[in-house]
Structure formats: structure tokens, C-alpha cells
Scaffold this active site. Structure first.
Site: not given
Ligand SMILES: *Cc1c(COP(=O)(O)O)cnc(C)c1O
Ligand code: SF4
Length: 341
Positions: A83, A95, A99, A104, A266, A303, A310
Site C-alpha cells: 500500500y 513466534c 497459530c 503467513r 485468508d 484481504d 483489503k
Molecule cells: C494490512 C496490511 C497493511 C496495513 O493496512 P491497514 O489497513 O492500514 O491496517 C500494510 N501492509 C500490508 C502488506 C498489509 O497486509
Molecule cells: S498469526 Fe502467525 S505470525 Fe502471528 S502470532 Fe500467530 S503464528 Fe505468529
């Protein structure tokens, strides 16, 4: 720390699905902190357990590994600039607790480790040249798994190149490992609490996570003048009912944490069994809007796949327009009109 099947079995009687994961584990490792494990109850349907105990259901779906196309938007080895006005820095893949719904998975827990000084410098240089970036998300993984000296280097580097840029501390450690927030760690955060503010971005999914220890950890940030916002992931069998979400959002606000986003899951590999259908999500959003104050209400957010970005999901109140008026439905389902200028 809970790392093995035997560790889990000290407290839990594993289900068939949980047991089966160990014969063909998914890429995201099993790690649960002792503190977070203590919140789990020995019930197959315990919501806290569903968040962190792996299941074979993770291994039989074929969703994407990088649905948000973060790799395509990486501008330095750890910096994602998706963005225009904000960017995200992957500070580590570690972490305190993984989770099972982690969005990711392409990165988390896969041993790329803590960000190197070179990669911090590369990110800082990029940010110096891109003044349009107003906010940087420090994410991962969890930045508070970094040694304090590395955190100090990171904050120092970012503050030197961009003292005007807001730093979002995106962490689940207040939920899963509150004891990490020692005086020594808070002193480093305090040391860099000048110029543009830090913001704390937490990740609570269930009201039982708001324990005394966890709230105390958040209070350490609040007492430094760092405001707190929460991102919840909508998860099947964890929080996909209005009573749980209502209690969660009210307790968050009561503890001075603003509910910010309620994320639709996601399309990430291994998380299909935890996703909620969007129609059900929208019905929950509508019900929550009736029950919660405007401040306690998070934005239900999707997203979009393939890096679409988003969008906010909410009930549409706009019905139609004619030459003189716009027409809307009220939350109760009546109709109102508002004049055109
Ligand atoms: C969600 C996200 C953000 C932050 O988005 P906000 O809507 O401002 O909270 C920034 N970079 C990435 C890659 C994201 O996925
Ligand atoms: S969502 Fe993924 S990156 Fe975030 S705390 Fe949980 S395991 Fe770690």
C-alpha cells in the site's frame, strides 16, 4: 514449552485428527508456550486448543501459500510495500506460539530467522527514499522474539532514517508470552518513544485470552502512552458466534484496546477447516453492530486473493437513487431518503 506429542499428552487426550498430524506434519511447527498451554482446557472443542493444537485437517487442502502476493510486493529481502502509505517489515519468522490459522505460513516458523543487520539497513535505506510511507508495520513472526540488542538496533536504525514514521508493533506476545515484557525490554521501547509514536497492534481471538497477566503486559505499553488496537481473525469453532465476539470486543475496549479489524480468514494452505463462510460472517457483523457501541465494533475485513488488497465487508444500506434523492434502508429494515445537493 510444548513442542512434541508427549508434551501435549501431559494434559490433553488427543483426538484422532490431532494424533494423525504427527505422522504427516504440516510445515508450521508445533510450539505452544507454557503460559498459553495453561489456558487450554482438556475438551476436544476448547476454542483456545483449536487455535494452537495442530490437526491433520491442515494437511488436506490445496489453498494458496501466498494469497496476498506478498512475495511480489517485497522491495527489499524483508520489506513488503503493498500500500502506498504503509509498509510491513518481517522482523523474524519466530513466534512464542504458532497459530494454526497463521496467514503467513509461507514464512512463519520456517527457519529464516531474525532479520540481519544488513537487511535492517536495506529496509531503512528504502524507507528513507520513500517518504510517502507514513506507517511501518513491524511484524513477522513476532518481533518480541528478537534479542533486546537486535530490537535496539532495529529501532535505532528506523528512527534515524525516518523519525517521522509511525511504527506499529504487531505482536501476539501479549497474548501468548506476557512474561517477555520485562523492565529491560520496556526500557528499550521507552528509549525510542520520541517523535512519531509507536502503536501496539495485538491479536486476541477469544475473551479467555484477556487474562490478568496479558492485560498487565498491555498496560505497560499504555502507561508509556502507546495506544493499543486489536486484530481478530474470525475462526470456526473459536469465535464464530455473536456472544463470544460481543464479550471479546467489550472486554478489549474495557481494557483500553480498540477493536480494529475482524479478519475473514485468508485462503492460506492448511487453514480451510478454520474458515467461516462470508455469508455467515456478514450475519455476525450485522448482529454485532446491534450489540456493540461504535467504538467496540471492529471492521469486518477481507484481504482479497491474488494480492487484491483489503476491503471492508458490511451490510449495504444504500438502495437506489433518482433525480432528487438517495434511498437507504435503516438497520431495522425501514426506508429513508436523503436529498441530492
Ligand atoms: C494490512 C496490511 C497493511 C496495513 O493496512 P491497514 O489497513 O492500514 O491496517 C500494510 N501492509 C500490508 C502488506 C498489509 O497486509
Ligand atoms: S498469526 Fe502467525 S505470525 Fe502471528 S502470532 Fe500467530 S503464528 Fe505468529
Amino acid at each position: 514449552m510444548v513442542l512434541t506429542k508427549e508434551d501435549l499428552e501431559k494434559k490433553l487426550k488427543l483426538t484422532k485428527e490431532e494424533e494423525a498430524w504427527f505422522s504427516s506434519p504440516s510445515s508450521l511447527p508445533l510450539t505452544i508456550s507454557d503460559y498459553y498451554f495453561s489456558l487450554i482446557e482438556d475438551d476436544a472443542n476448547d476454542p483456545i486448543r483449536r487455535e494452537v493444537v495442530p490437526s491433520i485437517l491442515e494437511c488436506n487442502d490445496d489453498a494458496s501459500i501466498d494469497p496476498l502476493a506478498e512475495v511480489d510486493h517485497s522491495v527489499t529481502p524483508r520489506l513488503i510495500h503493498r500500500y502506498t502509505h504503509r509498509a510491513a517489515l518481517l522482523t523474524t519468522d519466530r513466534c512464542f506460539t504458532y497459530c494454526r490459522h497463521c496467514f503467513r505460513r509461507r514464512f512463519t516458523g520456517l527457519n529464516s530467522g531474525a532479520i540481519s543487520t544488513q537487511d535492517i539497513d536495506k529496509a531503512s535505506n528504502y524507507l528513507k527514499d520513500h517518504k510517502e510511507i507514513k506507517e511501518l508495520l513491524l511484524t513477522g513472526g513476532d518481533l518480541f522474539t528478537l534479542p533486546i540488542s537486535r530490537l535496539d538496533y532495529l529501532f535505532n536504525s528506523l528512527k534515524s532514517s525516518r523519525p517521522d514514521m509511525i511504527l506499529r508493533l504487531c505482536t501476539r506476545a501479549v497474548v501468548t508470552f506476557p512474561e517477555i515484557f520485562t523492565q529491560q525490554l520496556m526500557d528499550v521501547i521507552k528509549k525510542y518513544s520520541y517523535g512519531a509514536p509507536f502503536l501496539l497492534l495485538t491479536h486476541y481471538n477469544h475473551p479467555r485470552e484477556l487474562t490478568k497477566e496479558s492485560i498487565e503486559a498491555v498496560n505497560k505499553f499504555l502507561s508509556l502512552g502507546i495506544p493499543a488496537f486489536n486484530q481478530t481473525v474470525l475462526l470456526k469453532g473459536v469465535n464464530d458466534n455473536p456472544d463470544t465476539l460481543e464479550e471479546l470486543c467489550n472486554s478489549l475496549l474495557y481494557n483500553r484496546i480498540k477493536p480494529y479489524y475482524l479478519f475473514q480468514g485468508d485462503l492460506v494452505t492448511g487453514t480451510t477447516h478454520l474458515r467461516v463462510d462470508i455469508k455467515d460472517g456478514l450475519a455476525l457483523e450485522k448482529e454485532l453492530r446491534k450489540r456493540l457501541s461504535g467504538l467496540a465494533m471492529p471492521q469486518y475485513t477481507l484481504d482479497l486473493p491474488e494480492g487484491g488488497g483489503k476491503i471492508i465487508l458490511t451490510e449495504n444500506h444504500f438502495i437506489s437513487e433518482d433525480d432528487n434523492f438517495y434511498y437507504f434502508s435503516t438497520p431495522e429494515g425501514d426506508k429513508r431518503r436523503y436529498p441530492k445537493k
